[in-house]
Design a protein around this motif. Structure first.
Motif, PDB file in Angstrom:
ATOM      1  N   ARG A   1       0.824  -1.219   0.000  1.00 16.62           N
ATOM      2  CA  ARG A   1       0.000   0.000   0.000  1.00 16.62           C
ATOM      3  C   ARG A   1       0.855   1.265   0.000  1.00 16.62           C
ATOM      4  N   LEU A   2       2.019   1.184   0.656  1.00 14.91           N
ATOM      5  CA  LEU A   2       2.911   2.349   0.701  1.00 14.91           C
ATOM      6  C   LEU A   2       3.786   2.457  -0.537  1.00 14.91           C
ATOM      7  N   GLY A   3       3.746   1.431  -1.376  1.00 16.47           N
ATOM      8  CA  GLY A   3       4.518   1.465  -2.614  1.00 16.47           C
ATOM      9  C   GLY A   3       5.999   1.238  -2.427  1.00 16.47           C
ATOM     10  N   VAL A   4       6.354   0.455  -1.392  1.00 12.93           N
ATOM     11  CA  VAL A   4       7.759   0.142  -1.143  1.00 12.93           C
ATOM     12  C   VAL A   4       7.914  -1.370  -1.011  1.00 12.93           C
ATOM     13  N   VAL A   5       9.113  -1.854  -1.272  1.00 12.53           N
ATOM     14  CA  VAL A   5       9.359  -3.283  -1.077  1.00 12.53           C
ATOM     15  C   VAL A   5       9.632  -3.526   0.391  1.00 12.53           C
ATOM     16  N   ALA A   6       9.380  -4.743   0.837  1.00  9.48           N
ATOM     17  CA  ALA A   6       9.508  -5.069   2.257  1.00  9.48           C
ATOM     18  C   ALA A   6      10.904  -4.771   2.787  1.00  9.48           C
ATOM     19  N   GLU A   7      11.908  -5.025   1.975  1.00  9.22           N
ATOM     20  CA  GLU A   7      13.287  -4.822   2.413  1.00  9.22           C
ATOM     21  C   GLU A   7      13.616  -3.350   2.661  1.00  9.22           C
ATOM     22  N   GLN A   8      12.742  -2.462   2.227  1.00  9.15           N
ATOM     23  CA  GLN A   8      12.945  -1.033   2.456  1.00  9.15           C
ATOM     24  C   GLN A   8      12.138  -0.519   3.651  1.00  9.15           C
ATOM     25  N   CYS A   9      11.598  -1.464   4.437  1.00  6.03           N
ATOM     26  CA  CYS A   9      10.772  -1.105   5.597  1.00  6.03           C
ATOM     27  C   CYS A   9      11.421  -1.574   6.894  1.00  6.03           C
ATOM     28  N   VAL A  10      11.085  -0.896   7.970  1.00  7.53           N
ATOM     29  CA  VAL A  10      11.405  -1.355   9.314  1.00  7.53           C
ATOM     30  C   VAL A  10      10.085  -1.474  10.076  1.00  7.53           C
ATOM     31  N   TYR A  11       9.973  -2.536  10.876  1.00  5.96           N
ATOM     32  CA  TYR A  11       8.757  -2.714  11.683  1.00  5.96           C
ATOM     33  C   TYR A  11       9.123  -2.595  13.150  1.00  5.96           C
ATOM     34  N   VAL A  12       8.379  -1.765  13.860  1.00  8.33           N
ATOM     35  CA  VAL A  12       8.623  -1.478  15.270  1.00  8.33           C
ATOM     36  C   VAL A  12       7.467  -2.046  16.083  1.00  8.33           C
TER      37      VAL A  12
END
Length: 221
Positions: free
Chosen positions: A157-168
């Protein structure tokens, strides 16, 4: 060391917001209705991440498998829904983090196991719905955390690949879901944490004690 990511995803309860007072309040309301004394918040707080199951266990000593569990769970959820915005607040120290993300135009969103019935009105009441790039709830995808599906949906939905995300997040399931999705993971030690393994044993890429540390980790402070 700083994280180079395009998007930050947050768990809701215990990470972004302090919902313990209203969840515990619903449990205490059930006790009061049965002529039992109210219990202190700290009695409930560690189990907030377990939702209705955890609150019923603390309030009435009732666990799944009890013949009245489902009826009591429905009562708890009704009582919680009626009061869920009374005392719940965004953690004060999280507000500067969100402000910094907004100022830098860094995408962020919320991924929670809380059902949309509760999450959407609560996030709206706290003024976060318009800020967040996405809200993925426990019933948004066919699976909830620790399955990676909700996190992957948020990234999509944010238009990014998972590897470009951090989950807190403040629960072992958050770390498990984040790692399964291929994201960097940050364990939030200010959260509810539960009563299982220590936070250091969860396998998160980073463990932080307070929200300002997240700003440093993201290179925003």
């Amino acid at each position: 060391m700083t994280l180079s990511v395009r998007a930050v995803l947050f768990d809701l309860d215990g990470t972004l917001i302090d919902s313990a007072p209203d969840l515990a309040g619903a449990g205490n309301d059930m006790r009061e209705a049965r002529g039992l004394p109210r219990l202190p918040l700290e009695h409930f707080r560690p189990m907030v991440g377990s939702g209705a199951r955890g609150m019923l266990g603390r309030a009435l000593g009732v666990q799944p498998g009890h013949p009245e569990f489902e009826t009591l769970r429905d009562e708890f959820l009704q009582r919680y829904e009626a009061r869920m915005t009374l005392e719940t607040r965004v953690f004060a120290a999280m507000r500067p983090v969100l402000d910094a993300l907004n100022q830098e135009a860094r995408a962020w969103g919320i991924v929670t196991n809380k059902a949309s019935r509760f999450s959407e009105p609560l996030v709206r009441a706290l003024g976060l719905l318009d800020e967040a790039g996405t809200l993925v709830c426990g019933d948004t995808t066919p699976h909830s955390k620790p399955h990676p599906a909700p996190l992957l949906e948020a990234a999509r939905r944010l238009g990014v690949v998972a590897e470009q995300c951090v989950y807190v997040g403040d629960d072992l399931r958050d770390v498990q879901a984040g790692r399964a999705a291929g994201m960097a993971t940050v364990a939030a030690a200010w959260g509810y944490l539960g009563e299982g393994e220590s936070i250091e044993a969860w396998g998160a890429h980073h463990v932080i004690e307070s929200p300002p540390e997240l700003l440093k980790l993201l290179g925003l402070a």
